[in-house]
Motif scaffolding. Sequence first.
Motif, PDB file in Angstrom:
ATOM      1  N   UNK A   1      -6.734  -2.127  -2.620  1.00 15.47           N
ATOM      2  CA  UNK A   1      -6.134  -1.005  -1.894  1.00 15.47           C
ATOM      3  C   UNK A   1      -6.481  -1.040  -0.405  1.00 15.47           C
ATOM      4  N   UNK A   2      -7.675  -1.529  -0.110  1.00 12.78           N
ATOM      5  CA  UNK A   2      -8.106  -1.649   1.291  1.00 12.78           C
ATOM      6  C   UNK A   2      -7.212  -2.664   2.027  1.00 12.78           C
ATOM      7  N   UNK A   3      -6.892  -3.759   1.371  1.00  4.57           N
ATOM      8  CA  UNK A   3      -6.024  -4.771   1.990  1.00  4.57           C
ATOM      9  C   UNK A   3      -4.590  -4.243   2.103  1.00  4.57           C
ATOM     10  N   UNK A   4      -4.141  -3.547   1.053  1.00  5.32           N
ATOM     11  CA  UNK A   4      -2.787  -2.979   1.081  1.00  5.32           C
ATOM     12  C   UNK A   4      -2.658  -1.988   2.240  1.00  5.32           C
ATOM     13  N   UNK A   5      -3.687  -1.163   2.424  1.00  5.76           N
ATOM     14  CA  UNK A   5      -3.659  -0.184   3.522  1.00  5.76           C
ATOM     15  C   UNK A   5      -3.621  -0.893   4.883  1.00  5.76           C
ATOM     16  N   UNK A   6      -4.357  -2.003   4.977  1.00  4.52           N
ATOM     17  CA  UNK A   6      -4.353  -2.776   6.231  1.00  4.52           C
ATOM     18  C   UNK A   6      -2.948  -3.325   6.516  1.00  4.52           C
ATOM     19  N   UNK A   7      -2.295  -3.834   5.482  1.00  5.03           N
ATOM     20  CA  UNK A   7      -0.921  -4.333   5.650  1.00  5.03           C
ATOM     21  C   UNK A   7      -0.020  -3.217   6.187  1.00  5.03           C
ATOM     22  N   UNK A   8      -0.140  -2.019   5.580  1.00  2.00           N
ATOM     23  CA  UNK A   8       0.674  -0.884   6.029  1.00  2.00           C
ATOM     24  C   UNK A   8       0.357  -0.526   7.482  1.00  2.00           C
TER      25      UNK A   8
END
Length: 165
Positions: A56-63
Amino acid sequence: MMIPQKVADQLNEQVKNEFFAAWTYLSMAYAFETMGLKIFAKWFFKQAEEEREHAEKIAQYLLDQGAEVKLTALDKPATQFKSAEEIVAGAVAHEKQVTQNIHDLVDLARSENDKATENFLQWFVEEQVEEVASTTELLDMVKMAQGPGQLFMLENRLYHMLESK
Ligand code: MG
């Protein structure tokens, strides 16, 4: 989008890797439940939760970088384990693999001159040092335990390690 497409693709791949780690640790937790080793199970449920947080931390970074999050199908995790040692050894191998994935991502970010992603990944580089160390410590303890009796005793120590985590 503020980061190179190649980097975004590889970060999406890492989102998958982290979810697969969670999936793998859940499978290991259920195997420990079946073996009656509840504290080992608790340890692995907690690991699974942490892996989901990594994804989720990586997904948030992508966003945050204006990139798309693309989820994909996960492979089937291992479900047949012969012993506690086999499970924990599998966890160590898995963490070493994830460490390699993270290091490859750092190399890619560097070669793409993507300083934001390189900086973002430093947290994961540090996290992986801790993950490999803690799973290796657990493996060393399991290797020392002779038979189910000592594994039960080891759970006591593991319980206190979990409390202080
Ligand atoms: Mg992780």
